[in-house]
Enzyme design. Structure first.
Site, PDB file in Angstrom:
ATOM      1  N   GLU A  33       0.838  -1.217   0.000  1.00  0.00           N
ATOM      2  CA  GLU A  33       0.000   0.000   0.000  1.00  0.00           C
ATOM      3  C   GLU A  33       0.868   1.260   0.000  1.00  0.00           C
ATOM      4  OE1 GLU A  33      -3.668   0.219   1.840  1.00  0.00           O
ATOM      5  OE2 GLU A  33      -4.024  -1.938   1.800  1.00  0.00           O
TER       6      GLU A  33
HETATM    7  C1  LIG Z   1       2.890  -9.379  -0.281  1.00  0.00           C
HETATM    8  C2  LIG Z   1       2.453  -8.214  -1.087  1.00  0.00           C
HETATM    9  C3  LIG Z   1       1.116  -7.992  -1.284  1.00  0.00           C
HETATM   10  C4  LIG Z   1       0.690  -6.952  -2.100  1.00  0.00           C
HETATM   11  N1  LIG Z   1      -0.644  -6.795  -2.351  1.00  0.00           N
HETATM   12  C5  LIG Z   1      -1.021  -5.933  -3.325  1.00  0.00           C
HETATM   13  C6  LIG Z   1      -2.381  -5.884  -3.752  1.00  0.00           C
HETATM   14  O1  LIG Z   1      -3.242  -6.562  -3.212  1.00  0.00           O
HETATM   15  N2  LIG Z   1      -2.702  -5.074  -4.773  1.00  0.00           N
HETATM   16  C7  LIG Z   1      -1.767  -4.304  -5.402  1.00  0.00           C
HETATM   17  O2  LIG Z   1      -2.116  -3.622  -6.350  1.00  0.00           O
HETATM   18  N3  LIG Z   1      -0.478  -4.298  -4.991  1.00  0.00           N
HETATM   19  C8  LIG Z   1      -0.094  -5.110  -3.977  1.00  0.00           C
HETATM   20  N4  LIG Z   1       1.225  -5.127  -3.577  1.00  0.00           N
HETATM   21  C9  LIG Z   1       2.198  -4.240  -4.217  1.00  0.00           C
HETATM   22  C10 LIG Z   1       2.780  -3.192  -3.290  1.00  0.00           C
HETATM   23  O3  LIG Z   1       1.876  -2.181  -3.038  1.00  0.00           O
HETATM   24  C11 LIG Z   1       4.085  -2.734  -3.939  1.00  0.00           C
HETATM   25  O4  LIG Z   1       5.002  -3.778  -3.739  1.00  0.00           O
HETATM   26  C12 LIG Z   1       4.624  -1.480  -3.371  1.00  0.00           C
HETATM   27  O5  LIG Z   1       3.820  -0.400  -3.737  1.00  0.00           O
HETATM   28  C13 LIG Z   1       6.054  -1.184  -3.826  1.00  0.00           C
HETATM   29  O6  LIG Z   1       6.213  -1.330  -5.192  1.00  0.00           O
HETATM   30  P1  LIG Z   1       7.403  -2.224  -5.772  1.00  0.00           P
HETATM   31  O7  LIG Z   1       7.353  -3.498  -5.054  1.00  0.00           O
HETATM   32  O8  LIG Z   1       7.295  -2.247  -7.234  1.00  0.00           O
HETATM   33  O9  LIG Z   1       8.711  -1.452  -5.338  1.00  0.00           O
HETATM   34  P2  LIG Z   1       9.379  -0.212  -6.097  1.00  0.00           P
HETATM   35  O10 LIG Z   1       8.342   0.775  -6.433  1.00  0.00           O
HETATM   36  O11 LIG Z   1      10.241  -0.700  -7.163  1.00  0.00           O
HETATM   37  O12 LIG Z   1      10.251   0.398  -4.932  1.00  0.00           O
HETATM   38  C14 LIG Z   1      11.588   0.018  -4.675  1.00  0.00           C
HETATM   39  C15 LIG Z   1      12.187   1.019  -3.705  1.00  0.00           C
HETATM   40  O13 LIG Z   1      12.247   2.294  -4.311  1.00  0.00           O
HETATM   41  C16 LIG Z   1      11.596   3.262  -3.519  1.00  0.00           C
HETATM   42  N5  LIG Z   1      10.980   4.231  -4.426  1.00  0.00           N
HETATM   43  C17 LIG Z   1      10.265   3.979  -5.526  1.00  0.00           C
HETATM   44  N6  LIG Z   1       9.869   5.118  -6.087  1.00  0.00           N
HETATM   45  C18 LIG Z   1      10.347   6.109  -5.336  1.00  0.00           C
HETATM   46  C19 LIG Z   1      10.255   7.520  -5.378  1.00  0.00           C
HETATM   47  N7  LIG Z   1       9.596   8.139  -6.348  1.00  0.00           N
HETATM   48  N8  LIG Z   1      10.881   8.246  -4.431  1.00  0.00           N
HETATM   49  C20 LIG Z   1      11.559   7.628  -3.443  1.00  0.00           C
HETATM   50  N9  LIG Z   1      11.654   6.294  -3.334  1.00  0.00           N
HETATM   51  C21 LIG Z   1      11.052   5.542  -4.265  1.00  0.00           C
HETATM   52  C22 LIG Z   1      10.610   2.495  -2.698  1.00  0.00           C
HETATM   53  O14 LIG Z   1      10.330   3.162  -1.500  1.00  0.00           O
HETATM   54  C23 LIG Z   1      11.372   1.209  -2.453  1.00  0.00           C
HETATM   55  O15 LIG Z   1      12.235   1.442  -1.393  1.00  0.00           O
HETATM   56  C24 LIG Z   1       1.644  -6.107  -2.701  1.00  0.00           C
HETATM   57  C25 LIG Z   1       2.992  -6.301  -2.445  1.00  0.00           C
HETATM   58  C26 LIG Z   1       3.409  -7.339  -1.664  1.00  0.00           C
HETATM   59  C27 LIG Z   1       4.873  -7.516  -1.425  1.00  0.00           C
END
Ligand SMILES: Cc1cc2nc3c(=O)[nH]c(=O)nc-3n(C[C@H](O)[C@H](O)[C@H](O)COP(=O)(O)OP(=O)(O)OC[C@H]3O[C@@H](n4cnc5c(N)ncnc54)[C@H](O)[C@@H]3O)c2cc1C
Ligand SMILES: Cc1cc2nc3c(=O)[nH]c(=O)nc-3n(C[C@H](O)[C@H](O)[C@H](O)COP(=O)(O)OP(=O)(O)OC[C@H]3O[C@@H](n4cnc5c(N)ncnc54)[C@H](O)[C@@H]3O)c2cc1C
Lengths: 355, 418
Positions: B395
């Site tokens: 989230e």
């Molecule tokens: C177990 C699990 C359940 C989930 N359930 C759902 C669900 O039901 N529905 C759904 O839609 N999603 C779901 N998610 C997705 C979740 O919301 C995302 O994993 C999360 O938003 C982070 O995105 P990412 O994993 O692509 O990481 P990334 O966006 O690639 O982030 C990697 C790192 O970069 C940082 N970062 C990225 N962009 C920026 C920025 N602009 N400025 C500063 N720092 C930044 C982040 O903080 C993080 O530290 C789930 C994830 C998991 C792991």
């Protein structure tokens, strides 16, 4: 060759070994079946000289050289490094005291065969045909395959390091991390020890030796924690160089750069303190501080590394969640960090500055 | 002194209807008590198995039991066969929701997410304020909850190359989206992929967000309800996770999936608003998941420490006192966010971020305090440690939450100095 160059060479060849041999075994070592995984790993480690054989004893008796080995192994798997840590710590009193008889008793230890002495002190009593050992050991820690344990026991006038069989220890606990190792609770000891498995010294001498062994073991743990943290950090750095998010690569994002910079600062500080502690193993305090600091930093860095990968960091395939579990478990080894700090804070001993 | 206080309390405050704003109303506390009793009876014995193995049938069983108890229809209005009463909402906002979530998470945070993902999937429907879409799906959800397979919802925004970018308005501008919808007679055709979707493989309905126009990206985002079994819609990999293992995270694949017009949630291009407002509403719930798991770890430690006689030790008192203080501060923020209407995006972000950070710190320190036992599985703290880490990620990562808190300050020109 300088001593440092020898250490570097050792670390390099161990690094090669672990990079070749460990990745394919990590999943099984990180499972309840890790004892079986040890069966085929132990001979491999022995082939590379990581057992306690006569040729390697001089090296192993040098704490900083051993630290390089443990650090190199921890780069791949902190669990295997911790199993070796328990092993080396178990042999250490005998190696330092030159008690070759004990070391020879089964021709050098197969890696992971001996667990480290658990908390608490056993009672020692002289008997006609040997030494009687009795009491209860709270916990035994070692490779999941280990069958022996070095314990410490005292009588009124003597202290002894003894290798005993682990028979009768409770069922191994499944742990958060370091699952290549096992923690066995509750071992009742009451038997007579004869022959080469015991090293007896005067009470004062034994206590000094024990303290020194514990200091070295704490310094080694600090090294493992720092190496595990550093490996996690390297993973996060590599990922940040490839992942596009927020309009650019993460490696260009100031928030992520700050996170990585702060993690690097902690890992390097932890590694420095660990090294410093291993230069001062006569001190009890510095190794304690190093262990607490390095394990705390190691944990934070691993959690930050997960964070850097976002959802991917939380998945088993990326390996960072294992590093974090291992890192947290390292905090719980050889004394609780909370109480170790309170103990160190209460000691009047002065820590000597470096250099 | 205590007597004076209680006299004052009775005479002055109680009579004037003064109520401690940070105390749950009696109705919510009653709800909590019933829920605890249910969790003890129906879930407690299953937690280990849910944590160890991915068994879809077992996860469904937990959901089925909860559906019968009404937990999956807490948001469904009574007129559609659910439990939701608008008056309750006016009385205590989302307080009941965060209490529900915290209790579930105290039993098992993975189970809390099984239920939470369903809520998340339903929220965009409510936020569309479109009675037609509510009428289309809610009665079916309510009916299914009395049957064998409860009609779960899931919420799908995340894509392999757009995670934070679909949470963060700034990042969204350059988001590399891969899921698109194109108009076709009587509806739309969806193509693309979503990842990490909680409960995506169990759900009967998935609320999916897709762009209509590549160039406009999330500005053209539109939400659709896609039914399980629709041709072209399939489930890909199920992730092997560190924790919250009772709740599966699934990859969802859309290959020429036809979605009829009446499955569109809100007007075209309303997707980004629906997404952001959904997350504003649900983030305090993530804080509650973190607090529930940490609270349970705390309670286990406290009980153990009492049994061992450690509570007379001042260091133990000090450590536990410090941890309790932080968890309570987290809860206060979560509750405040939950009773703030309309939801305040910055406050929601604070509640999620702060509560998950203090919960993670708590779990870590409790393991330290109880070392060497605390890291052992049977002690129960290691699960909380693994589970809580996720609350700092999903989230919106806690980095994104911090940026969210700063968002209002950028409204008048941002970077330029004040
Ligand atoms: C177990 C699990 C359940 C989930 N359930 C759902 C669900 O039901 N529905 C759904 O839609 N999603 C779901 N998610 C997705 C979740 O919301 C995302 O994993 C999360 O938003 C982070 O995105 P990412 O994993 O692509 O990481 P990334 O966006 O690639 O982030 C990697 C790192 O970069 C940082 N970062 C990225 N962009 C920026 C920025 N602009 N400025 C500063 N720092 C930044 C982040 O903080 C993080 O530290 C789930 C994830 C998991 C792991
Ligand atoms: C993975 C692992 C590896 C280990 N390896 C080793 C090892 O190599 N060598 C070794 O010696 N031990 C080892 N241990 C055991 C561990 O270091 C000790 O058991 C631990 O320090 C507690 O000591 P104890 O067993 O005597 O238990 P106790 O002394 O009964 O302590 C139990 C609890 O009391 C707490 N406690 C201890 N002292 C105080 C105090 N003064 N005030 C308040 N609370 C206190 C402890 O933190 C713990 O929570 C290991 C433990 C683990 C988990």
């Amino acid at each position: 060759m300088t001593q440092e160059a020898v250490f570097d060479e050792v670390a390099r060849s161990v690094g090669q070994l672990t990079r070749a041999e460990l990745p394919g075994r990590l999943a099984r070592l990180d499972s309840p079946a890790s004892a079986e995984a040890w069966q085929d790993l132990a001979p491999v480690l022995a082939r590379y000289g990581l057992d306690v054989r006569p040729e390697t004893r001089a090296l192993l008796a040098e704490p900083r050289a051993t630290a390089r080995i443990l650090g190199a192994v921890a780069q791949e798997c902190a669990g295997v490094a911790s199993a070796l840590w328990a092993d080396y710590a178990a042999w250490l009193p005998f190696l330092l005291a030159g008690a070759e008889g004990v070391c020879e008793s089964d021709g050098g230890g197969c890696p992971g065969s001996v667990g480290y002495m658990a908390g608490g002190t056993l009672r020692l009593a002289r008997e006609a045909d040997g030494w009687r050992l009795s009491g209860r050991i709270g916990l035994a820690f070692g490779a999941s395959a280990s069958r022996e344990l070095t314990v410490y026991a005292e009588s009124e006038s003597e202290g002894a390091f003894v290798r005993i069989a682990m028979n009768g220890a409770g069922e191994p606990e499944d742990n958060l991390g370091l699952r290549a190792c096992r923690l066995r609770p509750g071992l009742e000891v009451d038997h007579t020890v004869v022959g080469p498995k015991i090293l007896v010294q005067s009470l004062d001498g034994a206590r000094v030796l024990r303290r020194r062994c514990e200091s070295i073991a704490l310094g080694w743990l600090a090294t493992i924690a720092a190496a595990n943290g550093r490996a996690a950090l390297r993973g996060a750095q590599a990922y940040a160089g490839e992942r596009y998010q927020g309009g650019g690569l993460l490696a260009q994002n100031p928030v992520i750069r700050h996170l990585l910079g702060s993690a690097e600062m902690r890992v390097e500080a932890a590694a420095c303190l660990a090294e410093h502690a291993l230069e001062q193993t006569e001190s009890g305090k510095l190794p304690t501080l190093a262990k607490v600091f390095a394990t705390q930093m190691g944990e934070q860095v691993c959690l930050d590394a997960i964070q850097c990968l976002g959802g991917y960091g939380y998945m088993r395939d990326y390996g960072l969640e294992k590093r974090a579990r291992d890192a947290k478990t390292l905090c719980t080894l050889a004394g609780s960090n909370v109480h170790l700090l309170a103990e160190a804070g209460g000691s009047a001993e002065e820590v000597a500055p470096r250099g | 002194m205590a007597d004076v206080y209680s006299w004052l309390g009775r005479k002055m405050f109680a009579k004037k209807g003064w109520r401690d704003p940070l105390k749950a109303p009696r109705a919510v506390e009653r709800f909590r008590a019933d829920l605890r009793e249910w969790l003890q009876r129906e879930v407690a014995g299953d937690v280990d198995r849910l944590d160890q193995a991915h068994e879809e049938a077992h996860q469904m069983e937990v959901l089925r039991k909860g559906a019968r108890a009404g937990w999956l229809t807490l948001l469904v209005p009574t007129r559609y066969g659910g439990e939701f009463r608008l008056m309750d909402f006016f009385r205590h906002g989302l307080l009941k929701g965060v209490v529900f979530t915290e209790e579930l998470a105290a039993a098992c945070s993975g189970v809390a997410v099984l239920y939470g993902a369903h809520t998340l999937g339903l929220l965009p429907l409510f936020l569309s304020f479109d009675p037609k879409i509510l009428k289309k799906f809610l009665p079916e959800v309510a009916k299914s909850c009395r049957g064998e397979r409860p009609g779960l919802f899931a919420f799908a925004i995340t894509e392999p190359s757009a995670g934070s970018d679909v949470e963060d308005p700034e990042g969204s501008k350059g988001a590399r989206l891969t899921t698109f919808a194109r108009r076709k007679d009587g509806g739309y055709v969806l193509n693309g992929r979503k990842c990490f979707i909680s409960g995506g493989n169990l759900a009967e309905f998935v609320t999916v967000f897709a762009a209509l126009d590549k160039a406009r990206g999330v500005e053209s985002w539109t939400a659709f309800v896609v039914r399980r079994g629709t041709p072209g819609f399939s489930v890909g990999r199920i992730e092997d996770k560190m924790g919250q293992r009772a709740s599966p995270a699934a990859e969802l694949i859309f290959e020429d999936v036809f979605v009829p017009d009446d499955h569109r949630v809100g007007p075209e291009g309303d997707g980004w608003r629906l997404n952001q407002q959904t997350l504003d509403l649900s983030r305090p719930g993530v804080g509650a998941i973190a607090l529930g798991a940490a609270r349970s770890a705390f309670e286990k430690t406290l009980a153990w420490a009492r049994g061992q006689g450690h509570l007379s030790d001042r260091l133990w008192q000090h450590e536990l006192g410090d941890i309790a203080m932080k968890l309570e501060a987290g809860r206060t923020l979560v509750w405040r966010a939950a009773v703030t209407f309309p939801p305040d995006p910055a406050l929601s972000a604070m509640s999620k971020c702060f509560a998950s950070d203090v919960a993670m710190e708590a779990c870590s320190r409790l393991i330290d305090l109880t070392a060497p036992f605390g890291a052992a599985r049977p002690f129960g703290l290691e699960k909380a440690y693994r589970d809580v880490k996720l609350t700092q990620i999903y989230e919106g990562t806690n980095q994104i939450q911090r940026l969210k808190i700063a968002e209002p300050w950028l409204a008048d020109g941002g970077g330029a100095s004040a």
